[in-house]
Design a protein around this motif. Sequence first.
Motif, short mmCIF file in Angstrom:
data_model
loop_
_atom_site.label_atom_id
_atom_site.label_comp_id
_atom_site.label_asym_id
_atom_site.label_seq_id
_atom_site.Cartn_x
_atom_site.Cartn_y
_atom_site.Cartn_z
N VAL A 1 0.84 -1.20 0.00
CA VAL A 1 0.00 0.00 0.00
C VAL A 1 0.87 1.25 0.00
O VAL A 1 0.59 2.23 -0.69
N ASP A 2 1.98 1.20 0.75
CA ASP A 2 2.87 2.36 0.82
C ASP A 2 3.82 2.45 -0.37
O ASP A 2 4.69 3.31 -0.41
N GLY A 3 3.69 1.52 -1.30
CA GLY A 3 4.51 1.55 -2.51
C GLY A 3 5.95 1.16 -2.27
O GLY A 3 6.85 1.59 -3.01
N LYS A 4 6.21 0.39 -1.22
CA LYS A 4 7.59 -0.03 -0.95
C LYS A 4 7.92 -1.32 -1.69
O LYS A 4 7.02 -2.10 -2.02
N GLU A 5 9.20 -1.53 -1.91
CA GLU A 5 9.59 -2.74 -2.63
C GLU A 5 9.84 -3.90 -1.70
O GLU A 5 9.82 -5.06 -2.10
N MET A 6 10.10 -3.57 -0.42
CA MET A 6 10.41 -4.63 0.55
C MET A 6 9.75 -4.33 1.88
O MET A 6 9.48 -3.17 2.20
N VAL A 7 9.57 -5.39 2.65
CA VAL A 7 9.01 -5.22 3.99
C VAL A 7 10.16 -4.88 4.95
O VAL A 7 11.20 -5.54 4.93
N THR A 8 9.98 -3.82 5.73
CA THR A 8 11.02 -3.45 6.71
C THR A 8 10.46 -3.63 8.11
O THR A 8 9.29 -3.99 8.28
N MET A 9 11.31 -3.36 9.10
CA MET A 9 10.87 -3.48 10.49
C MET A 9 9.66 -2.58 10.75
O MET A 9 8.80 -2.90 11.56
N LYS A 10 9.64 -1.44 10.06
CA LYS A 10 8.56 -0.48 10.29
C LYS A 10 7.19 -1.13 10.02
O LYS A 10 6.26 -1.01 10.81
#
Length: 715
Positions: A501-510
């Motif tokens: 949804v946030d348009g990120k390419e990878m999942v981070t700790m956030k």
Amino acid sequence: MFSLSTTVQPQVTVPLSHLINAFHSPKNTFISVNASVSQNQHRDVAPEHEVPSNEPALNLRDLGLSELKIGQIHQLVENLLPGFCKSKNVSSHWHTSHVSAQSFFENKYGYLDIFSTLRSSCLYRQHPKTLQNICSDLQYWPVFIQCRGFKTLKSRTRRLQSTSERLAETQNIAPSFVKGFLLRDRGSDVESLDKLMKTKNIPEAHQDAFKTGFAEGFLKAQALTQKTNDSLRRTRLILFVLLLFGIYGLLKNPFLSVRFRTTTGLDSAVDPVQMKNVTFEHVKGVEEAKQELQEVVEFLKNPQKFTVLGGKLPKGILLVGPPGTGKTLLARAVAGEADVPFYYASGSEFDEMFVGVGASRIRNLFREAKANSPCVIFIDELDSVGGKRIESPMHPYSRQTINQLLAEMDGFKPNEGVIIIGATNFPEALDNALIRPGRFDMQVTVPRPDVRGRTEILKWYLNKIKFDQSVDPEIIARGTVGFSGAELENLVNQAALKAAVDGKEMVTMKELEFSKDKILMGPERRSVEIDNKNKTITAYHESGHAIIAYYTKDAMPINKATIMPRGPTLGHVSLLPENDRWNETRAQLLAQMDVSMGGRVAEELIFGTDHITTGASSDFDNATKIAKRMVTKFGMSEKLGVMTYSDTGKLSPETQSAIEQEIRILLRDSYERAKHILKTHAKEHKNLAEALLTYETLDAKEIQIVLEGKKLEVR
Ligand SMILES: Nc1ncnc2c1ncn2[C@@H]1O[C@H](COP(=O)(O)OP(=O)(O)OP(=O)(O)O)[C@@H](O)[C@H]1O
Ligand SMILES: [Zn+2]
């Protein structure tokens, strides 16, 4: 009455009575020619044949209603165009195909297409204006002259004029309401209309209006009939669809469907599910359970090995544990490891209102399984079929079903190669007969995973998505005490969705932290407008908790502080145990109480006693619970000694008040300790509150930077 028809225009019955009179004595008043005569009709009209505009012009709209006999048409044409009827067959260079077309029409329909003739080009040249007016009206009032008694070779043609065929012929060109009009017995209509007019003595001047009204009424009735027919058709369609649904529902009825199944011997509920792809490798964090089930796998793989030694393996294995801990997954893995068919059934499927249905399903399941041994039968929610045998109106036949299950389990030999695995969240609800040796005689507990198990499960599911290398599954595992395998899987999935949804390419700790908070405390409430004053109070309150946690030796390490509203809270500080705590010390419990007190103490110190808020109520709940347990359960009060006080309501008033007093002292001391720490670290408290107001959320590292008096990097 005659009606005329052209083959190319819509048909409407037309008043023709005055046509004859009109042709006999044309009106001298000039009526303008309708301007919208089609191009087609103009084609043959040469401009040089235009007549002066003072020539009398005719318009059919001025003509009344009457009957026109076939002979009268000829008379009419003869009057209008003397010699035409005789000369029409004389060939001339002007009409070629027109004549043949007309004779074709006459042969086919049995009457003369008089208006087509009137429109023929040679006539135009002789009587241009008159014909133009007639024809222009014909454009709008095309007519149909029915030729009854016309004796020619066209007997077949006359047959064709039967109602249905006539309709078929005119179908493509007549509007639907006109068709209805044409199909009526016009003769009787007109007769009764004329009779009506005579009996009612309607003056001649009003007769036209009367007829128009009659016709309008008729057309309206026609339209209404059409509408009624449409709605009837629609109702019939709806009824038909409902009937289909009804039949489908009846077939779906368990009673009927089971009868069907039992007669055919095919029960879809007992089709095996091949689970070769699920193995123990897929089940994480439940090592003990896997070890216990390993021997069952060995037995399924090689039953002879066990029979040779004379050993007996349990027929049934009961997997006990909270929901979502992987019981079903484990049962599938057993079948997958042994590479045998897996029969899945849910206990609720056997719980039927109808007599014998549940029992017959159990019979089918076991028959099918025995025919395909070695195999695994898995009965999920065993408590709903194997609960204590109590007759209840809701489950009138449950006793029969359990009895059938017991009989089936007794009915096959231990080494027949069928293993029944049952799963339940409430083992205590099971019927005793089910858990005696020889039935579900082996119990395997599948607990919620510990921190190591959670880390493994998180790693397993993280490997199925794209995640950043900075992700530390252990930190998430430490903050998810009590999560089941299914909940951890959901956490990772929610984080992946958030990243997408946030348009990120990878999942981070956030994202992982975000979904953890969402599961624990409900979704963020970004849309709530919180005024600055409340934000400031929340920031100081939360920093109060954080400062106490940071400066108290036995408190858990801080993980995060935020003033983002989430669920019912306006902000929170989360603490992370280094490990799952199996035991807690007195100092740790006191530290937890102190941290809880930090919020209210901060409000009091910064805003004054008159401005403390209701926001600390859950903190006090938490602190009071700890203090109460210390006194009544853990023997941690000197005054009350090492004694437990389970039902405080039944205690003597003196003991009750002594307990209350001890709890109060613990809470008061805790409050004072918190006050002391916050007064000592007032500067750090202020810095942290301001940082929270600026950044909304701070993680452990950032909190440390602020408390060490360093500047935070601008995000
Ligand atoms: N220990 C685990 N390792 C890996 N995945 C797990 C584990 N526990 C649960 N899951 C995941 O959660 C899903 C649901 O688990 P499962 O249906 O086996 O739980 P259950 O104990 O049978 O629950 P219930 O008692 O509600 O039937 C599994 O399909 C799997 O994806
Ligand atoms: Zn608080």
